[in-house]
Design a protein around this motif. Structure first.
Motif, PDB file in Angstrom:
ATOM      1  N   UNK A   1      10.383  10.775  -3.650  1.00 46.74           N
ATOM      2  CA  UNK A   1       9.819   9.463  -3.362  1.00 46.74           C
ATOM      3  C   UNK A   1       9.900   9.124  -1.878  1.00 46.74           C
ATOM      4  N   UNK A   2      11.025   9.422  -1.254  1.00 41.39           N
ATOM      5  CA  UNK A   2      11.192   9.082   0.158  1.00 41.39           C
ATOM      6  C   UNK A   2      10.185   9.827   1.032  1.00 41.39           C
ATOM      7  N   UNK A   3       9.955  11.106   0.731  1.00 45.65           N
ATOM      8  CA  UNK A   3       8.949  11.835   1.501  1.00 45.65           C
ATOM      9  C   UNK A   3       7.558  11.268   1.235  1.00 45.65           C
ATOM     10  N   UNK A   4       7.303  10.859   0.010  1.00 47.79           N
ATOM     11  CA  UNK A   4       6.004  10.260  -0.315  1.00 47.79           C
ATOM     12  C   UNK A   4       5.807   8.957   0.445  1.00 47.79           C
TER      13      UNK A   4
ATOM     14  N   UNK B   1       0.830  -1.211   0.000  1.00 44.68           N
ATOM     15  CA  UNK B   1       0.000   0.000   0.000  1.00 44.68           C
ATOM     16  C   UNK B   1       0.863   1.259   0.000  1.00 44.68           C
ATOM     17  N   UNK B   2       1.981   1.213   0.710  1.00 45.26           N
ATOM     18  CA  UNK B   2       2.887   2.361   0.712  1.00 45.26           C
ATOM     19  C   UNK B   2       3.439   2.621  -0.684  1.00 45.26           C
ATOM     20  N   UNK B   3       3.872   1.558  -1.359  1.00 42.96           N
ATOM     21  CA  UNK B   3       4.392   1.723  -2.722  1.00 42.96           C
ATOM     22  C   UNK B   3       3.291   2.232  -3.641  1.00 42.96           C
ATOM     23  N   UNK B   4       2.097   1.694  -3.498  1.00 46.48           N
ATOM     24  CA  UNK B   4       0.981   2.104  -4.351  1.00 46.48           C
ATOM     25  C   UNK B   4       0.667   3.588  -4.182  1.00 46.48           C
ATOM     26  N   UNK B   5       0.813   4.091  -2.969  1.00 50.30           N
ATOM     27  CA  UNK B   5       0.540   5.505  -2.706  1.00 50.30           C
ATOM     28  C   UNK B   5       1.715   6.383  -3.139  1.00 50.30           C
ATOM     29  N   UNK B   6       2.926   5.923  -2.813  1.00 53.38           N
ATOM     30  CA  UNK B   6       4.107   6.754  -3.054  1.00 53.38           C
ATOM     31  C   UNK B   6       4.511   6.800  -4.524  1.00 53.38           C
ATOM     32  N   UNK B   7       4.021   5.872  -5.349  1.00 58.53           N
ATOM     33  CA  UNK B   7       4.412   5.868  -6.767  1.00 58.53           C
ATOM     34  C   UNK B   7       3.994   7.150  -7.479  1.00 58.53           C
ATOM     35  N   UNK B   8       3.119   7.957  -6.857  1.00 54.92           N
ATOM     36  CA  UNK B   8       2.704   9.224  -7.451  1.00 54.92           C
ATOM     37  C   UNK B   8       3.720  10.331  -7.244  1.00 54.92           C
ATOM     38  N   UNK B   9       4.846  10.020  -6.634  1.00 59.38           N
ATOM     39  CA  UNK B   9       5.903  11.026  -6.484  1.00 59.38           C
ATOM     40  C   UNK B   9       6.368  11.499  -7.861  1.00 59.38           C
ATOM     41  N   UNK B  10       6.686  12.786  -8.004  1.00 64.00           N
ATOM     42  CA  UNK B  10       7.138  13.281  -9.307  1.00 64.00           C
ATOM     43  C   UNK B  10       8.539  12.796  -9.637  1.00 64.00           C
ATOM     44  N   UNK B  11       8.803  12.668 -10.936  1.00 62.06           N
ATOM     45  CA  UNK B  11      10.141  12.318 -11.408  1.00 62.06           C
ATOM     46  C   UNK B  11      10.361  12.998 -12.743  1.00 62.06           C
ATOM     47  N   UNK B  12      11.613  13.221 -13.085  1.00 60.55           N
ATOM     48  CA  UNK B  12      11.938  13.904 -14.321  1.00 60.55           C
ATOM     49  C   UNK B  12      11.348  13.198 -15.536  1.00 60.55           C
ATOM     50  N   UNK B  13      10.545  13.928 -16.319  1.00 56.07           N
ATOM     51  CA  UNK B  13       9.894  13.391 -17.514  1.00 56.07           C
ATOM     52  C   UNK B  13       9.041  12.164 -17.208  1.00 56.07           C
TER      53      UNK B  13
ATOM     54  N   UNK C   1       1.063   6.954 -13.657  1.00 63.95           N
ATOM     55  CA  UNK C   1       2.211   6.170 -13.195  1.00 63.95           C
ATOM     56  C   UNK C   1       2.043   4.693 -13.556  1.00 63.95           C
ATOM     57  N   UNK C   2       3.156   3.967 -13.486  1.00 64.82           N
ATOM     58  CA  UNK C   2       3.094   2.522 -13.575  1.00 64.82           C
ATOM     59  C   UNK C   2       2.357   1.976 -12.352  1.00 64.82           C
ATOM     60  N   UNK C   3       1.723   0.823 -12.521  1.00 61.24           N
ATOM     61  CA  UNK C   3       1.080   0.160 -11.388  1.00 61.24           C
ATOM     62  C   UNK C   3       2.136  -0.259 -10.366  1.00 61.24           C
ATOM     63  N   UNK C   4       1.720  -0.379  -9.111  1.00 59.01           N
ATOM     64  CA  UNK C   4       2.693  -0.625  -8.046  1.00 59.01           C
ATOM     65  C   UNK C   4       3.476  -1.918  -8.274  1.00 59.01           C
ATOM     66  N   UNK C   5       2.800  -2.977  -8.772  1.00 57.09           N
ATOM     67  CA  UNK C   5       3.490  -4.255  -8.940  1.00 57.09           C
ATOM     68  C   UNK C   5       4.506  -4.222 -10.085  1.00 57.09           C
ATOM     69  N   UNK C   6       4.386  -3.263 -10.982  1.00 56.19           N
ATOM     70  CA  UNK C   6       5.372  -3.126 -12.047  1.00 56.19           C
ATOM     71  C   UNK C   6       6.671  -2.516 -11.527  1.00 56.19           C
ATOM     72  N   UNK C   7       6.603  -1.887 -10.360  1.00 56.68           N
ATOM     73  CA  UNK C   7       7.774  -1.232  -9.787  1.00 56.68           C
ATOM     74  C   UNK C   7       8.476  -2.087  -8.734  1.00 56.68           C
ATOM     75  N   UNK C   8       7.883  -3.230  -8.404  1.00 57.02           N
ATOM     76  CA  UNK C   8       8.439  -4.083  -7.349  1.00 57.02           C
ATOM     77  C   UNK C   8       9.231  -5.220  -7.976  1.00 57.02           C
TER      78      UNK C   8
END
Length: 664
Positions: A362-365, A308-320, A652-659
């Protein structure tokens, strides 16, 4: 009779608007309500409080969280309970004497006759997308001589249609028979509200998904529907006042303050209505395409706290919107984050500052997401080979941790590249935003007209450089998404602020470097993009702002961790701005090329770009002449949005795509 309850006393405050005799007539009447969700549940409560004495109720569903914004029986204590049972309890809690016959299987062809047997009125509370059995119910009412009402919650208003015995029938009015499902839905909607005053304030069309049977609704509209339908019921039961049946229609829109009483002879067969329907079919097709593009990617639900943390935090901004991070989860409270370096060929990642700052976002998110779950969040970083970075974090349960009020704004924070309103931020708001930065950083506001103009010119000079060099061209070609309004791993081209003609030319030029090089050599070729993306937005904003280091942290690990803290502070500032109703547009390109110009770094094969970069470095230094030029680590603009909805945004990518799979 329940002890302590007396019908006459319970409903005595109705008297005056109705007589005692009329109140007893209401007590004797029976209403059939199909559907007890949004409008149906409110119909039941309103009519029960009016003193109506009998009901036939049909609904097979159970309450869930998605019902909470509008359904009378949806509460935490009733989650998972059947709607019929709950609403029967609610009605009997108001009037213990009420007569209720329930149909827990819902309204079907098999029970339709029993459902309508002995009732005085049918009120439609079915979901908008349930059309087959709805049409059969209205047809049966017409055959039995039962008045039938449908009240539709549209936007922040209510549309009302009454079908009277001997009058125009449901099918004759709506013309649903023989049409494909999508056209039946358009016909039903257009017939409910031919003029559609609610259409003008739909803010997010992505939430309209006819194919999946999903659309937005508001509690105000639900309550207005219940009031309108109950008033019509009173007039029918007591034979008071004129009841105008179809093809007369009514629509009250509270948002626009409009009351429409219309007449549509022929219903949807009306020639003018046929034109509306054709337009509606086109709009439906557009909504359907958009809904298919933005539909959630099917996949596993986030079940553990770390997921759930990853799913929420994946909305952090990133370059492009490149999301250069991947996660390893070690349940129950340890996770590792790997920052993937973009490589030497990425011109915008100067001195690794944007990439490190991105990880700080991302860390703050993650910390904010952890707070919603009652977890603390602690992290430490270490370098990996090849310039990559790994952060190891722990998120233990802590009773003292309360949800951070900024956490709900994680998924709604976004970039607004358009011109803003020119309203000043105000000293108190500037102070609140500046307080988000830790002791290592400070903010400098540039809000005066001359300062805004100077920053706009700096941004335009940076754009002139990046539109002429092949290194930036490759990045733009890769990240600009020309097909999707909401891009999962890029930037929607519609959101960059170009008018359609300029955007079309830009799309053509990005087809190959030879095209872009030829176009960039034309006199004034970059003027219009600079005007639309930099000069106009740069002038029309609340303020520009610089973030500066108070002191250098040296090299290596200390420098990296300072940049991570910078990103964390900036994410907090950005979310605070979002919470205050502001929008923000980061602009690091001027700092990037100024860095190259100041240090004489070779960043392009274009021989003319270094001189432009040196000129840009001088202009950036003039924004903070009292400080070391390398202390400027962020440039952005902030203001009040002209419109709350953007033409597109990076998703964003779905959370499971980032794990990543857990390492051995």
């Amino acid at each position: 009779m329940r002890a302590g309850f007396r019908y006459e006393q319970a409903f005595c405050r109705n008297l005056g608007w109705v007589t005692e005799w009329e109140q007893q007539l209401l007590r004797d009447r029976t209403v059939a309500i199909a559907g007890l969700g949004g409008v149906g549940g409110s119909h039941l409560v309103t009519l029960t409080r009016l003193g109506v004495g009998g009901f036939h109720l049909a609904d097979p569903d159970h309450f869930e969280l998605a019902n909470f914004n509008r359904q009378a029986g949806a509460t935490m204590s009733r989650l998972g309970r059947d709607k019929l049972g709950v609403m029967t309890e609610v009605a009997r809690d108001i009037n213990p004497e009420v007569r209720i016959e329930g149909f827990p299987e819902g309204l079907t062809e098999d029970n339709l006759a029993d459902f309508l047997a002995g009732v005085d009125l049918f009120i439609d509370g079915l979901d908008f997308f349930v059309l087959e059995i709805r049409a059969r119910a209205f047809q049966r009412c017409a055959a039995l001589g039962i008045p039938a009402i449908t009240a539709a919650p549209l936007g922040m208003g209510a549309a009302l249609l009454t079908f009277l015995p001997g009058g125009m029938g449901f099918e004759d009015y709506f013309r649903l028979s023989g049409k494909p499902p999508e056209r039946r839905q358009v016909n039903f909607l257009a017939g409910l509200s031919p003029r559609g005053p609610h259409r003008t304030y739909l803010r997010d069309p992505r939430q309209v998904d006819f194919e999946r049977g999903r659309g937005p609704s508001t509690p105000m509209a639900i309550d207005l529907c219940a009031g309108a339908a109950a008033t019509e019921a009173l007039k029918l039961f007591l034979d008071r006042g004129r009841v105008r049946g179809a093809p007369h229609y009514f629509h009250f829109d509270a948002y626009r303050g409009r009351w429409i009483r219309g007449w549509l002879p022929g219903g949807n067969r009306n020639p003018l209505q046929q034109l509306r329907l054709r337009a509606g079919y086109r709009v439906f097709s557009r909504f359907a395409r958009q809904a298919r593009r933005t539909a959630p990617v099917p996949g596993p639900e986030a079940r553990t706290d770390l997921q759930r943390m990853v799913d929420r935090a994946r909305w952090a901004p990133s370059g492009d919107n490149q999301q250069p991070w991947r996660f390893e989860l070690e349940e129950p409270d340890t996770l590792r984050i790997y920052l993937e370096e973009k490589g030497e060929g990425t011109v915008y990642d100067f001195a690794s500052l944007p990439n490190r700052m991105t990880l700080g976002f991302l860390l703050e998110s993650l910390r904010l997401a952890a707070s919603e779950l009652g977890r603390d969040f602690r992290w430490s970083s270490r370098p990996l080979s090849g310039g990559a970075l790994m952060v190891e974090a722990e998120a233990p349960k802590e009773a003292s941790v309360a949800p951070d009020p900024l956490a709900p704004f994680l998924p709604v924070r976004s970039v607004d590249r358009r011109a803003h309103r020119r309203f000043p931020l105000g000293a108190d708001l500037q102070t609140e935003l500046a307080s988000c930065l830790g002791e290592e950083f400070e903010v400098r506001w540039l809000a005066a007209p001359g300062e805004r103009w100077e920053v706009a010119r700096i941004q335009a000079l940076a754009t002139d450089i990046r539109l002429r060099i092949p290194e930036a061209f490759r990045v733009h070609q890769a990240v600009l998404d020309w097909t999707e309004a909401n891009s999962a791993d890029g930037i929607p081209a519609h959101s960059v602020g170009l008018d359609p003609l300029t955007a079309a030319l830009m799309r053509w030029a990005l087809g190959g470097w030879r095209r872009m090089r030829w176009m960039s050599r034309l006199p004034g070729s970059t003027l219009i993009p600079r005007l639309e993306m930099d000069l106009i937005p740069g002038l029309f904003t609340g303020a520009h702002f610089l973030v500066l280091r108070r002191h250098s942290s040296g090299n290596g690990r200390a420098e990296t961790e300072q940049l991570l803290r910078l990103g964390a502070d900036l994410q907090r500032l950005w979310l605070t701005a979002t919470r205050s109703g502001l929008v923000l547009h980061p602009n690091l390109a001027p700092l990037c090329f100024a860095h190259y110009g100041r240090h004489g770094t070779v960043f392009t094969e274009d021989s003319r770009a270094p001189a432009r970069a040196r000129a840009l470095a001088d202009r950036v230094q003039a924004l903070a002449p009292d400080r070391d030029p390398d202390s400027v680590v962020f440039l952005g603009r902030i203001g009040w949005p002209r419109r709350r909805t953007a033409p597109g945004r990076s998703v964003r990518h779905a959370w499971w795509e980032l794990v990543r799979p857990q390492s051995d």
